[in-house]
Design a protein around this motif. Structure first.
Motif, PDB file in Angstrom:
ATOM      1  N   PHE A 163      37.514  28.952  39.611  1.00 48.06           N
ATOM      2  CA  PHE A 163      36.354  30.487  39.699  1.00 48.06           C
ATOM      3  C   PHE A 163      37.439  31.678  39.383  1.00 48.06           C
ATOM      4  CE2 PHE A 163      33.866  34.046  40.625  1.00 48.06           C
ATOM      5  CZ  PHE A 163      32.878  33.819  40.018  1.00 48.06           C
ATOM      6  N   GLY A 164      37.976  31.127  40.739  1.00 47.76           N
ATOM      7  CA  GLY A 164      38.602  33.468  40.989  1.00 47.76           C
ATOM      8  C   GLY A 164      40.130  32.799  40.221  1.00 47.76           C
ATOM      9  N   ARG A 165      40.718  31.918  39.809  1.00 47.96           N
ATOM     10  CA  ARG A 165      41.951  31.207  39.489  1.00 47.96           C
ATOM     11  C   ARG A 165      41.788  32.307  37.720  1.00 47.96           C
ATOM     12  NH1 ARG A 165      45.404  27.828  36.608  1.00 47.96           N
ATOM     13  NH2 ARG A 165      43.565  25.728  37.877  1.00 47.96           N
ATOM     14  N   ALA A 166      40.504  31.813  37.315  1.00 42.18           N
ATOM     15  CA  ALA A 166      40.535  31.544  35.649  1.00 42.18           C
ATOM     16  C   ALA A 166      40.040  33.044  35.446  1.00 42.18           C
ATOM     17  CB  ALA A 166      38.943  31.138  35.457  1.00 42.18           C
ATOM     18  N   ILE A 167      39.184  34.019  36.491  1.00 38.90           N
ATOM     19  CA  ILE A 167      39.196  35.025  36.412  1.00 38.90           C
ATOM     20  C   ILE A 167      40.447  36.447  35.860  1.00 38.90           C
ATOM     21  CG2 ILE A 167      38.195  37.676  37.572  1.00 38.90           C
ATOM     22  CD1 ILE A 167      35.625  35.667  37.682  1.00 38.90           C
ATOM     23  N   ARG A 168      41.262  35.998  37.370  1.00 35.99           N
ATOM     24  CA  ARG A 168      42.427  36.579  37.273  1.00 35.99           C
ATOM     25  C   ARG A 168      43.506  36.256  36.485  1.00 35.99           C
ATOM     26  NH1 ARG A 168      47.067  33.207  40.212  1.00 35.99           N
ATOM     27  NH2 ARG A 168      46.303  32.064  38.298  1.00 35.99           N
ATOM     28  N   ASP A 169      43.315  35.066  36.227  1.00 36.96           N
ATOM     29  CA  ASP A 169      44.651  34.629  34.497  1.00 36.96           C
ATOM     30  C   ASP A 169      43.512  35.678  33.355  1.00 36.96           C
ATOM     31  OD1 ASP A 169      45.639  33.198  35.867  1.00 36.96           O
ATOM     32  OD2 ASP A 169      44.573  31.340  34.639  1.00 36.96           O
ATOM     33  N   PHE A 170      42.422  35.569  33.161  1.00 35.84           N
ATOM     34  CA  PHE A 170      41.441  36.098  32.077  1.00 35.84           C
ATOM     35  C   PHE A 170      42.373  38.139  31.990  1.00 35.84           C
ATOM     36  CE2 PHE A 170      38.338  39.150  30.465  1.00 35.84           C
ATOM     37  CZ  PHE A 170      38.145  39.098  29.470  1.00 35.84           C
ATOM     38  N   HIS A 171      42.404  38.334  33.820  1.00 33.36           N
ATOM     39  CA  HIS A 171      42.874  39.994  33.537  1.00 33.36           C
ATOM     40  C   HIS A 171      44.356  40.131  32.852  1.00 33.36           C
ATOM     41  CE1 HIS A 171      44.192  43.464  35.542  1.00 33.36           C
ATOM     42  NE2 HIS A 171      44.552  42.767  36.563  1.00 33.36           N
ATOM     43  N   ARG A 172      44.851  38.699  33.188  1.00 37.03           N
ATOM     44  CA  ARG A 172      46.321  38.937  32.680  1.00 37.03           C
ATOM     45  C   ARG A 172      46.455  38.122  31.441  1.00 37.03           C
ATOM     46  NH1 ARG A 172      49.447  36.547  38.455  1.00 37.03           N
ATOM     47  NH2 ARG A 172      48.231  38.224  39.848  1.00 37.03           N
ATOM     48  N   GLY A 173      45.421  38.115  30.827  1.00 31.81           N
ATOM     49  CA  GLY A 173      45.941  37.292  29.459  1.00 31.81           C
ATOM     50  C   GLY A 173      46.769  35.984  29.387  1.00 31.81           C
ATOM     51  N   GLU A 174      46.035  35.439  30.552  1.00 32.27           N
ATOM     52  CA  GLU A 174      46.803  33.903  30.351  1.00 32.27           C
ATOM     53  C   GLU A 174      46.049  32.645  30.405  1.00 32.27           C
ATOM     54  OE1 GLU A 174      49.284  33.933  33.988  1.00 32.27           O
ATOM     55  OE2 GLU A 174      50.423  35.620  34.148  1.00 32.27           O
ATOM     56  N   GLN A 175      44.542  33.502  30.007  1.00 32.21           N
ATOM     57  CA  GLN A 175      43.575  31.950  30.563  1.00 32.21           C
ATOM     58  C   GLN A 175      43.042  31.264  28.540  1.00 32.21           C
ATOM     59  OE1 GLN A 175      39.454  33.546  30.000  1.00 32.21           O
ATOM     60  NE2 GLN A 175      38.799  31.487  31.203  1.00 32.21           N
ATOM     61  N   ASP A 176      43.407  29.788  28.941  1.00 38.42           N
ATOM     62  CA  ASP A 176      44.344  29.552  27.144  1.00 38.42           C
ATOM     63  C   ASP A 176      42.035  28.524  27.431  1.00 38.42           C
ATOM     64  OD1 ASP A 176      46.140  30.618  26.232  1.00 38.42           O
ATOM     65  OD2 ASP A 176      47.273  30.042  27.269  1.00 38.42           O
ATOM     66  N   GLU A 177      42.390  28.173  28.751  1.00 45.46           N
ATOM     67  CA  GLU A 177      40.674  27.323  28.459  1.00 45.46           C
ATOM     68  C   GLU A 177      39.801  28.032  29.424  1.00 45.46           C
ATOM     69  OE1 GLU A 177      41.574  23.535  30.383  1.00 45.46           O
ATOM     70  OE2 GLU A 177      43.935  23.510  29.170  1.00 45.46           O
ATOM     71  N   PRO A 178      38.453  27.021  28.886  1.00 41.84           N
ATOM     72  CA  PRO A 178      37.453  28.147  29.329  1.00 41.84           C
ATOM     73  C   PRO A 178      37.195  27.705  31.174  1.00 41.84           C
ATOM     74  CG  PRO A 178      36.356  26.582  27.977  1.00 41.84           C
ATOM     75  CD  PRO A 178      38.463  26.597  27.492  1.00 41.84           C
ATOM     76  N   LEU A 179      36.621  28.548  31.769  1.00 41.08           N
ATOM     77  CA  LEU A 179      36.076  28.037  32.971  1.00 41.08           C
ATOM     78  C   LEU A 179      34.489  27.766  32.908  1.00 41.08           C
ATOM     79  CD1 LEU A 179      36.045  28.216  35.909  1.00 41.08           C
ATOM     80  CD2 LEU A 179      35.268  30.483  35.788  1.00 41.08           C
ATOM     81  N   ARG A 180      34.350  26.236  33.439  1.00 39.36           N
ATOM     82  CA  ARG A 180      32.752  25.543  33.038  1.00 39.36           C
ATOM     83  C   ARG A 180      32.058  25.290  34.132  1.00 39.36           C
ATOM     84  NH1 ARG A 180      32.241  24.440  28.044  1.00 39.36           N
ATOM     85  NH2 ARG A 180      30.837  22.969  28.840  1.00 39.36           N
ATOM     86  N   GLN A 181      31.190  25.241  34.260  1.00 37.82           N
ATOM     87  CA  GLN A 181      29.939  25.099  34.853  1.00 37.82           C
ATOM     88  C   GLN A 181      29.073  23.636  35.003  1.00 37.82           C
ATOM     89  OE1 GLN A 181      28.360  29.261  34.724  1.00 37.82           O
ATOM     90  NE2 GLN A 181      26.848  28.247  35.753  1.00 37.82           N
ATOM     91  N   PHE A 182      28.802  22.875  35.874  1.00 34.83           N
ATOM     92  CA  PHE A 182      29.084  21.755  35.980  1.00 34.83           C
ATOM     93  C   PHE A 182      27.548  21.006  36.743  1.00 34.83           C
ATOM     94  CE2 PHE A 182      33.001  20.577  33.663  1.00 34.83           C
ATOM     95  CZ  PHE A 182      33.295  19.579  32.656  1.00 34.83           C
ATOM     96  N   ASP A 183      27.533  20.571  35.986  1.00 39.26           N
ATOM     97  CA  ASP A 183      26.240  19.947  37.027  1.00 39.26           C
ATOM     98  C   ASP A 183      25.767  18.604  36.714  1.00 39.26           C
ATOM     99  OD1 ASP A 183      23.661  19.271  38.929  1.00 39.26           O
ATOM    100  OD2 ASP A 183      22.496  19.686  37.618  1.00 39.26           O
TER     101      ASP A 183
END
Length: 239
Positions: free
Chosen positions: A5-25
């Motif tokens: 969770f935290g890593r994906a948000i950090r990567d988005f901020h840095r323009g480095e997010q290449d995959e979505p953050l997904r929620q699972f049940d």
């Protein structure tokens, strides 16, 4: 410790997010909307902003501050402390200019702050539901009372299981007790699987009951827009 969770948000901020953050049940999943939830600008003319400004004063504690969206706005108006349990999110807040971003647990406040430290508190993002039980909620409210002033205000939010929309949330679990429910899910990012999260959903009436004996009283409730009435923000005042 895994923190997709935290890593994906950090990567988005840095323009480095290449995959979505997904929620699972189980087999159900959805993409978590990072940009909309954590990086939209706070509009001073927005109804939510004006409402918050009318309630928040004194030294301000932003619990579960995420990427610092609200902290960045209010730190120019109030002495602000921003607390997050994720090292990635604390780093993100500091990179974005949050003045006092701290790594810490919102469910261990007396170990981190002195008695009577804050005049107002905001916990926005439904992380309050991670108390897991109503007993945990009462303990949290007692701890929150300890680190706030005698005239403090706290604004907390959650999903109300008595509204139909809550039952459509990913991971919703029924509880036969009126005003109570659960939510179970986890996050995944770039193959990194986070811990299973158990959320305790409770109605505003249940929150009012939980306040008894903690030093707080429920002063008012603001509900979401049409179609999202299950989400509410509650204002607590010291008794």
């Amino acid at each position: 410790m895994s923190d997709p969770f935290g890593r994906a948000i950090r990567d988005f901020h840095r323009g480095e997010q290449d995959e979505p953050l997904r929620q699972f049940d189980g087999d159900e999943s959805l993409d978590h909307p990072i940009e909309d939830f954590y990086f939209g600008e706070v509009d001073p003319e927005d109804e939510r902003t004006r409402w918050l400004e009318s309630r928040l004063s004194g030294r301000f504690l932003d619990l579960g501050a995420g990427a610092g969206r609200d902290s960045l706005y209010f730190q120019d108006r109030l002495e602000t402390v921003s607390l997050e349990v994720s090292e990635h999110l604390v780093g993100t807040m500091r990179e974005r200019g949050v003045d006092d971003a701290r790594l810490g647990d919102m469910f261990a406040l007396p170990e981190q702050f002195e008695r009577g430290r804050f005049g107002s508190v905001l916990a926005y993002g439904t992380q309050l539901a991670l108390v897991r039980s109503m007993r945990g909620l009462r303990e949290f409210l007692g701890d929150l009372a300890r680190v706030t002033t005698d005239d403090a205000t706290a604004i907390l939010d959650n999903y109300d299981p008595e509204y139909e929309g809550a039952r459509e949330l990913l991971g919703y679990r029924h509880d036969p007790t009126p005003g109570l429910g659960f939510r179970v899910m986890h996050f995944e990012y770039e193959g990194d699987v986070g811990d299973t999260l158990l959320f305790r959903l409770f109605s505003s009436d249940r929150l009012r009951d939980a306040c008894v004996g903690t030093g707080w009283t429920l002063d008012g409730v603001s509900r979401g827009a049409v179609g999202n009435e299950c989400h509410y923000m509650a204002v607590l005042e010291k008794e």
